[in-house]
Design a protein around this motif. Structure first.
Motif, short mmCIF file in Angstrom:
data_model
loop_
_atom_site.label_atom_id
_atom_site.label_comp_id
_atom_site.label_asym_id
_atom_site.label_seq_id
_atom_site.Cartn_x
_atom_site.Cartn_y
_atom_site.Cartn_z
N GLY A 87 -37.54 -41.81 -115.99
CA GLY A 87 -37.81 -42.96 -116.73
C GLY A 87 -38.28 -44.32 -115.95
O GLY A 87 -38.25 -45.30 -116.34
N SER A 88 -38.53 -44.21 -114.78
CA SER A 88 -38.98 -45.03 -113.78
C SER A 88 -40.17 -45.58 -114.09
O SER A 88 -40.43 -46.90 -113.26
CB SER A 88 -38.63 -44.96 -112.27
OG SER A 88 -39.37 -43.69 -111.97
N SER A 89 -41.04 -44.82 -114.41
CA SER A 89 -42.43 -45.19 -114.67
C SER A 89 -42.82 -45.09 -116.16
O SER A 89 -42.69 -44.13 -116.79
CB SER A 89 -43.49 -44.23 -113.83
OG SER A 89 -44.79 -44.55 -114.19
N THR A 90 -43.77 -45.99 -116.44
CA THR A 90 -44.17 -46.10 -117.92
C THR A 90 -45.53 -46.65 -118.16
O THR A 90 -46.21 -47.26 -117.09
CB THR A 90 -43.47 -46.84 -118.79
OG1 THR A 90 -43.44 -48.35 -118.50
CG2 THR A 90 -41.77 -46.54 -118.84
N GLU B 247 -33.14 -41.47 -122.80
CA GLU B 247 -31.90 -41.17 -122.46
C GLU B 247 -31.56 -39.39 -122.37
O GLU B 247 -31.43 -39.02 -123.00
CB GLU B 247 -30.76 -41.63 -123.31
CG GLU B 247 -30.61 -43.00 -123.61
CD GLU B 247 -29.27 -43.40 -124.33
OE1 GLU B 247 -28.33 -43.32 -124.14
OE2 GLU B 247 -29.60 -43.73 -125.58
N ASN B 248 -31.74 -38.95 -121.19
CA ASN B 248 -31.83 -37.68 -120.73
C ASN B 248 -30.49 -37.13 -121.19
O ASN B 248 -30.53 -36.16 -121.44
CB ASN B 248 -32.26 -37.39 -119.18
CG ASN B 248 -33.72 -37.70 -119.04
OD1 ASN B 248 -34.56 -37.76 -120.09
ND2 ASN B 248 -33.91 -37.76 -117.68
N THR C 225 -32.92 -37.80 -125.75
CA THR C 225 -33.56 -38.53 -126.78
C THR C 225 -34.53 -39.28 -125.79
O THR C 225 -34.32 -39.91 -124.89
CB THR C 225 -32.52 -39.42 -127.41
OG1 THR C 225 -31.46 -38.32 -128.01
CG2 THR C 225 -33.08 -40.08 -128.55
N VAL C 226 -35.69 -39.59 -126.58
CA VAL C 226 -36.53 -40.63 -126.41
C VAL C 226 -36.92 -41.66 -127.19
O VAL C 226 -36.76 -41.35 -128.57
CB VAL C 226 -37.94 -40.04 -125.79
CG1 VAL C 226 -38.94 -40.99 -125.41
CG2 VAL C 226 -37.72 -38.83 -124.84
N TYR C 227 -37.00 -42.76 -127.00
CA TYR C 227 -37.39 -44.08 -128.09
C TYR C 227 -38.77 -44.54 -127.79
O TYR C 227 -39.24 -44.59 -126.81
CB TYR C 227 -36.16 -45.01 -127.70
CG TYR C 227 -34.59 -44.30 -127.76
CD1 TYR C 227 -34.21 -44.22 -126.66
CD2 TYR C 227 -34.19 -44.18 -128.96
CE1 TYR C 227 -32.92 -43.53 -126.54
CE2 TYR C 227 -32.78 -43.41 -129.02
CZ TYR C 227 -32.30 -43.28 -127.84
OH TYR C 227 -30.91 -42.82 -127.83
N LEU C 228 -38.95 -45.07 -128.98
CA LEU C 228 -40.18 -46.21 -128.80
C LEU C 228 -39.75 -47.41 -129.70
O LEU C 228 -39.76 -47.20 -131.12
CB LEU C 228 -41.42 -45.39 -129.50
CG LEU C 228 -42.54 -46.23 -129.36
CD1 LEU C 228 -43.26 -46.67 -127.85
CD2 LEU C 228 -43.59 -45.64 -130.19
#
Length: 123
Positions: free
Chosen positions: A54-57, A72-73, A77-80
């Motif tokens: 999650g540190s790089s987007t 949130e590993n 779940t992944v969010y947008l």
């Protein structure tokens, strides 16, 4: 492996939506995750991607500053988060999982895909 996208809907221009992607059947922390979208008659396009921790987007120019990808590993779940929505954001949104190193903006980099959730932005 299942990726279940949810949270889409109908919203007025300027409004917000939060998409979720619930992942099962794989260890989420081992995968780079991405969101793509596809409007009618158009090719599937990259929206955002996030590194395994999650540190790089990275974002497409069309959504930069308005959308935020997160994960949130522990919750698989992944969010947008989508703010300041525009009619041109109308599309089916897909989450996807990749183990490929390097460019993760191309659909071909992703091995697993969710079924998509419809986002419609009215003017």
């Amino acid at each position: 492996v299942q990726l279940q996208a949810s949270g889409g809907g109908l919203v007025q221009a300027g409004g917000s939506l939060r998409l979720s992607c619930a992942v099962s059947g794989l260890i989420l922390g081992n995968y780079r995750m991405g969101w793509f979208r596809q409007a009618p008659g158009k090719e599937r396009e990259f929206v955002a991607r996030i590194s395994r921790g999650g540190s790089s987007t990275e974002y497409s120019d069309s959504v930069k500053g308005r959308f935020t990808i997160s994960r949130e590993n522990a919750r698989n779940t992944v969010y947008l988060q989508m703010n300041s929505l525009k009619p041109e954001d109308t599309a089916v949104y897909y989450c996807a999982a990749s183990q490929r190193v390097g460019d993760n903006t191309a659909p071909a980099a992703y091995a697993y895909w969710g079924q998509g959730t419809q986002v419609t932005v009215s003017s």
